[in-house]
Design a protein around this motif. Sequence first.
Motif, PDB file in Angstrom:
ATOM      1  N   GLN A   1       0.857  -1.191   0.000  1.00  0.00           N
ATOM      2  CA  GLN A   1       0.000   0.000   0.000  1.00  0.00           C
ATOM      3  C   GLN A   1       0.886   1.232   0.000  1.00  0.00           C
ATOM      4  N   GLY A   2       0.837   1.963  -1.092  1.00  0.00           N
ATOM      5  CA  GLY A   2       1.633   3.167  -1.198  1.00  0.00           C
ATOM      6  C   GLY A   2       0.991   4.327  -0.472  1.00  0.00           C
ATOM      7  N   THR A   3       1.834   5.241   0.028  1.00  0.00           N
ATOM      8  CA  THR A   3       1.338   6.485   0.623  1.00  0.00           C
ATOM      9  C   THR A   3       1.825   7.669  -0.218  1.00  0.00           C
ATOM     10  N   ARG A   4       3.128   7.707  -0.487  1.00  0.00           N
ATOM     11  CA  ARG A   4       3.678   8.700  -1.420  1.00  0.00           C
ATOM     12  C   ARG A   4       3.613   8.170  -2.849  1.00  0.00           C
ATOM     13  N   SER A   5       3.786   6.876  -3.017  1.00  0.00           N
ATOM     14  CA  SER A   5       3.668   6.225  -4.331  1.00  0.00           C
ATOM     15  C   SER A   5       2.195   5.960  -4.607  1.00  0.00           C
ATOM     16  N   ASN A   6       1.883   5.358  -5.736  1.00  0.00           N
ATOM     17  CA  ASN A   6       0.503   5.010  -6.033  1.00  0.00           C
ATOM     18  C   ASN A   6      -0.028   4.049  -4.975  1.00  0.00           C
ATOM     19  N   ARG A   7      -1.304   4.105  -4.701  1.00  0.00           N
ATOM     20  CA  ARG A   7      -1.913   3.359  -3.593  1.00  0.00           C
ATOM     21  C   ARG A   7      -1.680   1.851  -3.691  1.00  0.00           C
ATOM     22  N   ASP A   8      -1.648   1.294  -4.901  1.00  0.00           N
ATOM     23  CA  ASP A   8      -1.492  -0.151  -5.056  1.00  0.00           C
ATOM     24  C   ASP A   8      -0.038  -0.608  -5.041  1.00  0.00           C
ATOM     25  N   GLY A   9       0.891   0.319  -5.011  1.00  0.00           N
ATOM     26  CA  GLY A   9       2.301  -0.061  -4.989  1.00  0.00           C
ATOM     27  C   GLY A   9       2.812  -0.590  -6.319  1.00  0.00           C
ATOM     28  N   LEU A  10       2.038  -0.406  -7.388  1.00  0.00           N
ATOM     29  CA  LEU A  10       2.455  -0.910  -8.696  1.00  0.00           C
ATOM     30  C   LEU A  10       3.780  -0.273  -9.107  1.00  0.00           C
ATOM     31  N   GLY A  11       4.685  -1.100  -9.582  1.00  0.00           N
ATOM     32  CA  GLY A  11       6.006  -0.641  -9.978  1.00  0.00           C
ATOM     33  C   GLY A  11       7.047  -0.788  -8.877  1.00  0.00           C
ATOM     34  N   ALA A  12       6.617  -1.147  -7.675  1.00  0.00           N
ATOM     35  CA  ALA A  12       7.576  -1.342  -6.581  1.00  0.00           C
ATOM     36  C   ALA A  12       8.385  -2.610  -6.825  1.00  0.00           C
ATOM     37  N   LEU A  13       9.659  -2.563  -6.463  1.00  0.00           N
ATOM     38  CA  LEU A  13      10.525  -3.743  -6.498  1.00  0.00           C
ATOM     39  C   LEU A  13      10.614  -4.305  -5.087  1.00  0.00           C
ATOM     40  N   VAL A  14      10.463  -5.616  -4.975  1.00  0.00           N
ATOM     41  CA  VAL A  14      10.476  -6.279  -3.676  1.00  0.00           C
ATOM     42  C   VAL A  14      11.594  -7.313  -3.657  1.00  0.00           C
ATOM     43  N   TRP A  15      12.562  -7.108  -2.759  1.00  0.00           N
ATOM     44  CA  TRP A  15      13.627  -8.086  -2.537  1.00  0.00           C
ATOM     45  C   TRP A  15      13.247  -8.916  -1.325  1.00  0.00           C
ATOM     46  N   VAL A  16      13.255 -10.230  -1.477  1.00  0.00           N
ATOM     47  CA  VAL A  16      13.004 -11.145  -0.367  1.00  0.00           C
ATOM     48  C   VAL A  16      14.303 -11.898  -0.123  1.00  0.00           C
ATOM     49  N   LYS A  17      14.777 -11.844   1.128  1.00  0.00           N
ATOM     50  CA  LYS A  17      16.057 -12.464   1.479  1.00  0.00           C
ATOM     51  C   LYS A  17      15.834 -13.507   2.558  1.00  0.00           C
ATOM     52  N   THR A  18      16.402 -14.696   2.363  1.00  0.00           N
ATOM     53  CA  THR A  18      16.255 -15.778   3.337  1.00  0.00           C
ATOM     54  C   THR A  18      17.438 -15.804   4.294  1.00  0.00           C
ATOM     55  N   GLU A  19      17.286 -16.577   5.356  1.00  0.00           N
ATOM     56  CA  GLU A  19      18.361 -16.738   6.341  1.00  0.00           C
ATOM     57  C   GLU A  19      19.601 -17.363   5.709  1.00  0.00           C
ATOM     58  N   GLU A  20      19.391 -18.195   4.676  1.00  0.00           N
ATOM     59  CA  GLU A  20      20.499 -18.888   4.007  1.00  0.00           C
ATOM     60  C   GLU A  20      21.228 -17.986   3.017  1.00  0.00           C
ATOM     61  N   GLY A  21      20.758 -16.751   2.866  1.00  0.00           N
ATOM     62  CA  GLY A  21      21.417 -15.824   1.958  1.00  0.00           C
ATOM     63  C   GLY A  21      20.850 -15.810   0.546  1.00  0.00           C
ATOM     64  N   LYS A  22      19.802 -16.572   0.290  1.00  0.00           N
ATOM     65  CA  LYS A  22      19.180 -16.520  -1.037  1.00  0.00           C
ATOM     66  C   LYS A  22      18.382 -15.226  -1.159  1.00  0.00           C
ATOM     67  N   ARG A  23      18.406 -14.660  -2.377  1.00  0.00           N
ATOM     68  CA  ARG A  23      17.700 -13.403  -2.636  1.00  0.00           C
ATOM     69  C   ARG A  23      16.785 -13.581  -3.846  1.00  0.00           C
ATOM     70  N   TYR A  24      15.589 -13.056  -3.725  1.00  0.00           N
ATOM     71  CA  TYR A  24      14.611 -13.133  -4.800  1.00  0.00           C
ATOM     72  C   TYR A  24      14.087 -11.726  -5.074  1.00  0.00           C
ATOM     73  N   LEU A  25      14.009 -11.371  -6.341  1.00  0.00           N
ATOM     74  CA  LEU A  25      13.507 -10.060  -6.737  1.00  0.00           C
ATOM     75  C   LEU A  25      12.162 -10.227  -7.432  1.00  0.00           C
ATOM     76  N   ARG A  26      11.177  -9.441  -7.001  1.00  0.00           N
ATOM     77  CA  ARG A  26       9.855  -9.465  -7.611  1.00  0.00           C
ATOM     78  C   ARG A  26       9.416  -8.028  -7.902  1.00  0.00           C
ATOM     79  N   LEU A  27       8.542  -7.890  -8.900  1.00  0.00           N
ATOM     80  CA  LEU A  27       7.974  -6.603  -9.291  1.00  0.00           C
ATOM     81  C   LEU A  27       6.483  -6.620  -9.002  1.00  0.00           C
ATOM     82  N   CYS A  28       5.981  -5.573  -8.365  1.00  0.00           N
ATOM     83  CA  CYS A  28       4.539  -5.464  -8.136  1.00  0.00           C
ATOM     84  C   CYS A  28       3.902  -4.995  -9.446  1.00  0.00           C
ATOM     85  N   GLN A  29       3.087  -5.879 -10.023  1.00  0.00           N
ATOM     86  CA  GLN A  29       2.462  -5.590 -11.314  1.00  0.00           C
ATOM     87  C   GLN A  29       1.179  -6.404 -11.444  1.00  0.00           C
ATOM     88  N   THR A  30       0.312  -5.985 -12.335  1.00  0.00           N
ATOM     89  CA  THR A  30      -0.908  -6.747 -12.601  1.00  0.00           C
ATOM     90  C   THR A  30      -1.022  -7.153 -14.059  1.00  0.00           C
TER      91      THR A  30
END
Length: 155
Positions: free
Chosen positions: A67-96
């Motif tokens: 949920q964006g406050t300064r960005s668009n409300r849906d967060g579209l275009g945001a990049l999301v990095w998810v990092k695990t304890e084992e050091g793996k990293r995953y990149l995702r884009l908020c899009q529809t």
Amino acid sequence: MEGTLFREITAQAGPDLLKPIVGRGLAIGDYDNDGRLDVLVVDAEGAPLLLHNETPAVGNWVQCRLQGTRSNRDGLGALVWVKTEEGKRYLRLCQTDGSYMSASDKRVHCGVGTAKVVDIEVYWPSGQIDVHKQIPTNRIVSLIEGKIRGEGRLS
């Protein structure tokens, strides 16, 4: 090498995949919030076809409802990095987007294998960067731009 790379298993998947349709759109999302992505196919000549994913769970996952406050409300275009304890990293884009005249689930889904907790970094379209630490897996978390709550206490 004919037949060595792929096997035809359509008939095993059920009768819905054997029926010819005029498909004009496809949307991906977690219809029942179980962490497995489902598919909705739009048939131009009939009812939509929901392909409900009922495969056995094979790993952990996290979904981010942005949920964006300064960005668009849906967060579209945001990049999301998810990092695990084992050091793996995953990149995702908020899009529809992704298919003709269709909109997929805006929640950001990420499979994380055996990880029990993850760190999530959200790079918002506004330039804001939020870091959320020690988020438990196998759940949907709401991440609001600019709001960082205590570790593992996101709703």
